[in-house]
Design a protein around this motif. Structure first.
Motif, PDB file in Angstrom:
ATOM      1  N   THR A 411       0.827  -1.208   0.000  1.00 51.12           N
ATOM      2  CA  THR A 411       0.000   0.000   0.000  1.00 51.12           C
ATOM      3  C   THR A 411       0.861   1.258   0.000  1.00 51.12           C
ATOM      4  OG1 THR A 411      -1.833  -1.073   1.121  1.00 51.12           O
ATOM      5  CG2 THR A 411      -1.672   1.321   1.360  1.00 51.12           C
ATOM      6  N   VAL A 412       0.406   2.264  -0.759  1.00 47.68           N
ATOM      7  CA  VAL A 412       0.999   3.595  -0.696  1.00 47.68           C
ATOM      8  C   VAL A 412       0.024   4.470   0.088  1.00 47.68           C
ATOM      9  CG1 VAL A 412       1.788   5.591  -1.992  1.00 47.68           C
ATOM     10  CG2 VAL A 412       2.191   3.290  -2.891  1.00 47.68           C
ATOM     11  N   VAL A 413       0.447   4.888   1.279  1.00 45.41           N
ATOM     12  CA  VAL A 413      -0.436   5.652   2.169  1.00 45.41           C
ATOM     13  C   VAL A 413      -0.142   7.132   2.004  1.00 45.41           C
ATOM     14  CG1 VAL A 413      -1.150   6.035   4.551  1.00 45.41           C
ATOM     15  CG2 VAL A 413      -0.509   3.735   3.797  1.00 45.41           C
ATOM     16  N   THR A 414      -1.125   7.893   1.580  1.00 43.07           N
ATOM     17  CA  THR A 414      -0.962   9.336   1.405  1.00 43.07           C
ATOM     18  C   THR A 414      -1.904  10.138   2.298  1.00 43.07           C
ATOM     19  OG1 THR A 414      -2.543   9.306  -0.417  1.00 43.07           O
ATOM     20  CG2 THR A 414      -0.197   9.083  -0.975  1.00 43.07           C
ATOM     21  N   GLN A 415      -2.825   9.442   2.985  1.00 41.84           N
ATOM     22  CA  GLN A 415      -3.758  10.095   3.890  1.00 41.84           C
ATOM     23  C   GLN A 415      -3.731   9.383   5.236  1.00 41.84           C
ATOM     24  OE1 GLN A 415      -7.641  10.209   2.115  1.00 41.84           O
ATOM     25  NE2 GLN A 415      -6.930  11.175   0.215  1.00 41.84           N
ATOM     26  N   ASP A 416      -4.134  10.096   6.282  1.00 43.48           N
ATOM     27  CA  ASP A 416      -4.165   9.501   7.614  1.00 43.48           C
ATOM     28  C   ASP A 416      -5.070   8.273   7.647  1.00 43.48           C
ATOM     29  OD1 ASP A 416      -2.562  11.598   8.330  1.00 43.48           O
ATOM     30  OD2 ASP A 416      -4.038  12.609   9.606  1.00 43.48           O
ATOM     31  N   VAL A 417      -4.678   7.307   8.491  1.00 38.99           N
ATOM     32  CA  VAL A 417      -5.470   6.088   8.675  1.00 38.99           C
ATOM     33  C   VAL A 417      -5.957   6.075  10.110  1.00 38.99           C
ATOM     34  CG1 VAL A 417      -5.457   3.566   8.608  1.00 38.99           C
ATOM     35  CG2 VAL A 417      -4.061   4.880   6.964  1.00 38.99           C
ATOM     36  N   GLU A 418      -7.271   5.974  10.302  1.00 39.05           N
ATOM     37  CA  GLU A 418      -7.803   6.038  11.656  1.00 39.05           C
ATOM     38  C   GLU A 418      -7.503   4.758  12.422  1.00 39.05           C
ATOM     39  OE1 GLU A 418     -12.409   4.600  11.208  1.00 39.05           O
ATOM     40  OE2 GLU A 418     -11.924   6.678  10.642  1.00 39.05           O
ATOM     41  N   ALA A 419      -7.613   4.835  13.733  1.00 35.83           N
ATOM     42  CA  ALA A 419      -7.338   3.690  14.593  1.00 35.83           C
ATOM     43  C   ALA A 419      -8.198   2.485  14.197  1.00 35.83           C
ATOM     44  CB  ALA A 419      -7.602   4.059  16.048  1.00 35.83           C
ATOM     45  N   ASP A 420      -7.591   1.312  14.221  1.00 41.14           N
ATOM     46  CA  ASP A 420      -8.256   0.022  13.968  1.00 41.14           C
ATOM     47  C   ASP A 420      -8.800  -0.126  12.550  1.00 41.14           C
ATOM     48  OD1 ASP A 420      -7.803  -1.027  16.589  1.00 41.14           O
ATOM     49  OD2 ASP A 420      -9.441   0.250  17.325  1.00 41.14           O
ATOM     50  N   ALA A 421      -8.435   0.777  11.652  1.00 41.21           N
ATOM     51  CA  ALA A 421      -8.917   0.675  10.267  1.00 41.21           C
ATOM     52  C   ALA A 421      -7.930  -0.133   9.421  1.00 41.21           C
ATOM     53  CB  ALA A 421      -9.083   2.063   9.675  1.00 41.21           C
ATOM     54  N   LEU A 422      -8.434  -0.624   8.283  1.00 38.91           N
ATOM     55  CA  LEU A 422      -7.591  -1.250   7.272  1.00 38.91           C
ATOM     56  C   LEU A 422      -7.411  -0.268   6.131  1.00 38.91           C
ATOM     57  CD1 LEU A 422      -6.165  -3.643   5.814  1.00 38.91           C
ATOM     58  CD2 LEU A 422      -8.417  -4.264   4.917  1.00 38.91           C
ATOM     59  N   SER A 423      -6.159  -0.074   5.708  1.00 38.48           N
ATOM     60  CA  SER A 423      -5.886   0.788   4.559  1.00 38.48           C
ATOM     61  C   SER A 423      -5.181  -0.033   3.486  1.00 38.48           C
ATOM     62  CB  SER A 423      -4.985   1.966   4.968  1.00 38.48           C
ATOM     63  OG  SER A 423      -4.655   2.752   3.846  1.00 38.48           O
TER      64      SER A 423
END
Length: 450
Positions: A411-423
């Motif tokens: 995964t390329v993460v460019t935005q915040d990921v909230e707690a307990d979420a899957l990105s």
């Protein structure tokens, strides 16, 4: 009552044998310029004044010593050691006390040895000068210290002027000296340059004091402590001697070195108890290692703090600003810079973590990169406690991964990921039955047609 102390450090030599644009006394031993090693030893005596005599390359030396509170004076012409010391007379005009005369290219003399010289200066016989002597394995061309039966120093004989009997003496002159300020410049004023070299020699102080009916004395030390540096080879030899002593001290203090000769420390390396260091580990400056840490082979640490129970390497690189929490793990081919791994966090292999905070018990998968630099500015990545970052992920800073979140592999993460979420940012996987067989047939036919 203890007399005030001043130190005159001679550092005006050109150091031509080093063949370097860097001043000789600023070449490092254990990651610190050798002149600053000596100033550290002097500082342990709480001196009232420290005066460094400079000459060629003075700008480099002045820039190095002025932040430490040392003064500098210039020896414009190289007219001998006595002449060099005389350049400090004006700087010490208002000083009354004991003066140590030292050499910037003899960096490993200890504060304890300097204190012994000063103590000897104040023994009941009140010698005019105290000279530091040593007995090298090969006295070679060193000047010899001629000592009477009562232990007083009669004179210093240069090798070229010595008789065969005098050359048989093994007690040699290091050049380091302790003298009261009231005696020093009075005697220096009488030193002449009527010798083959046409120079003013500091050693003449002993003979001049004797002409006044006063004795001088010798304090002996180990030859390694007064080794000087005039070439790259001698610098390497002194580095090896420093490292040998530091390794021995580490092991005496409860550190296990699996292959001692392959471990290299910096001047300020701090190690806890029950630390294990495997072969070929290098410590740069500003490293602190807590208790029960294991550092595996071929790791390099600089500017890093490693907490109790952590496990590092093999082939790990911890760069400045790295803080490794208790029980955390940094594995093979992992590089960190300005990164905090909190307690129990893991980055086991093939990862770059720069300008980042990794929360407690978070797991960083292989091939993960924090993309912290956009070509102009550095940005931070925050990874929460217990988060799981899948292999081959790119975290494009600034970005935050919440506690317990999962970032899927690739995964390329460019935005915040909230707690307990899957990105995840992967394209859906598709399959085309039989495609590979058909591809091979087409390619083989084309190849056969050529």
């Amino acid at each position: 009552m203890t007399s005030p102390i001043a130190a005159i450090i001679l550092a005006a030599g050109k150091g031509t044998r080093m063949k370097s644009d860097t001043h000789k006394v600023l070449h490092p031993i254990a990651g610190r310029p050798m002149l600053l090693h000596l100033i550290d030893s002097v500082a342990a005596l709480d001196p009232a004044r420290t005066v460094v005599v400079v000459g060629a390359g003075r700008e480099q030396v002045e820039a190095a010593v002025r932040p430490l509170g040392a003064e500098t004076v210039e020896q414009a012409e190289q007219l001998g050691t006595g002449h060099a010391v005389l350049q400090a007379e004006a700087a010490l005009a208002d000083f009354t006390g004991d003066v140590l005369i030292l050499y910037g290219d003899v960096p490993l003399v200890t504060a304890e040895t300097l204190r012994r010289m000063l103590d000897r200066l104040h023994m009941p016989d009140m010698p005019a000068t105290v000279v530091l002597g040593f007995r090298p394995a090969d006295p070679g061309a060193y000047g010899r210290l001629m000592v009477d039966a009562d232990g007083s120093l009669r004179r210093i004989v240069e090798f070229k002027d010595a008789t065969p009997q005098e050359r048989a003496e093994t007690l040699c002159n290091s050049g380091l000296m302790a003298v009261r300020s009231a005696d020093l410049f009075r005697l220096l004023a009488r030193v002449t340059n009527t010798n083959a070299a046409g120079e003013y020699y500091l050693v003449d102080l002993v003979q001049l004091a004797a002409e006044d009916g006063r004795t001088s004395a010798v304090v002996e030390t180990d030859a390694g402590e007064v080794s000087g540096v005039n070439s790259r080879g001698e610098l390497a030899a002194l580095e090896a001697e420093w490292q040998r002593a530091r390794r021995a001290r580490a092991m005496a203090e409860g550190v296990s070195l699996v292959a001692p000769d392959t471990v290299w420390f910096a001047h300020d390396t701090v190690l806890g108890r029950d630390v294990t260091i495997e072969p070929n580990v290098v410590f740069g400056p500003k490293v602190e290692v807590g208790d029960r840490v294991t550092i595996h082979a071929f790791s390099h640490l600089q500017g890093a703090k490693v907490s109790t129970g952590a496990d590092i390497g093999p082939y790990a690189r911890l760069r400045p600003g790295t803080v490794i929490g208790e029980g955390a793990r940094v594995g093979n081919f992992v590089e960190t810079k300005n990164a905090v791994l909190e307690a129990g966090a893991k980055a086991n292999h093939l990862t770059y973590l720069g300008d980042a905070r990794i929360g407690a018990r978070a797991n960083i998968g292989a091939g993960t990169i924090t993309c912290n630099y956009n070509g102009y500015l550095k940005q931070r990545t925050e990874i929460g406690a217990g988060a799981f970052i899948g292999s081959n992920s790119a975290l494009v800073a600034p970005v935050r991964i919440g506690d317990g979140a999962i970032v899927a592999a690739g995964t390329v993460v460019t935005q915040d990921v909230e707690a307990d979420a899957l990105s995840l940012t992967r394209a859906p996987q598709t399959a085309k039955p039989g495609w590979a067989r058909k591809f091979r047939e087409v390619m083989q036919a084309r190849k056969a047609a050529k």
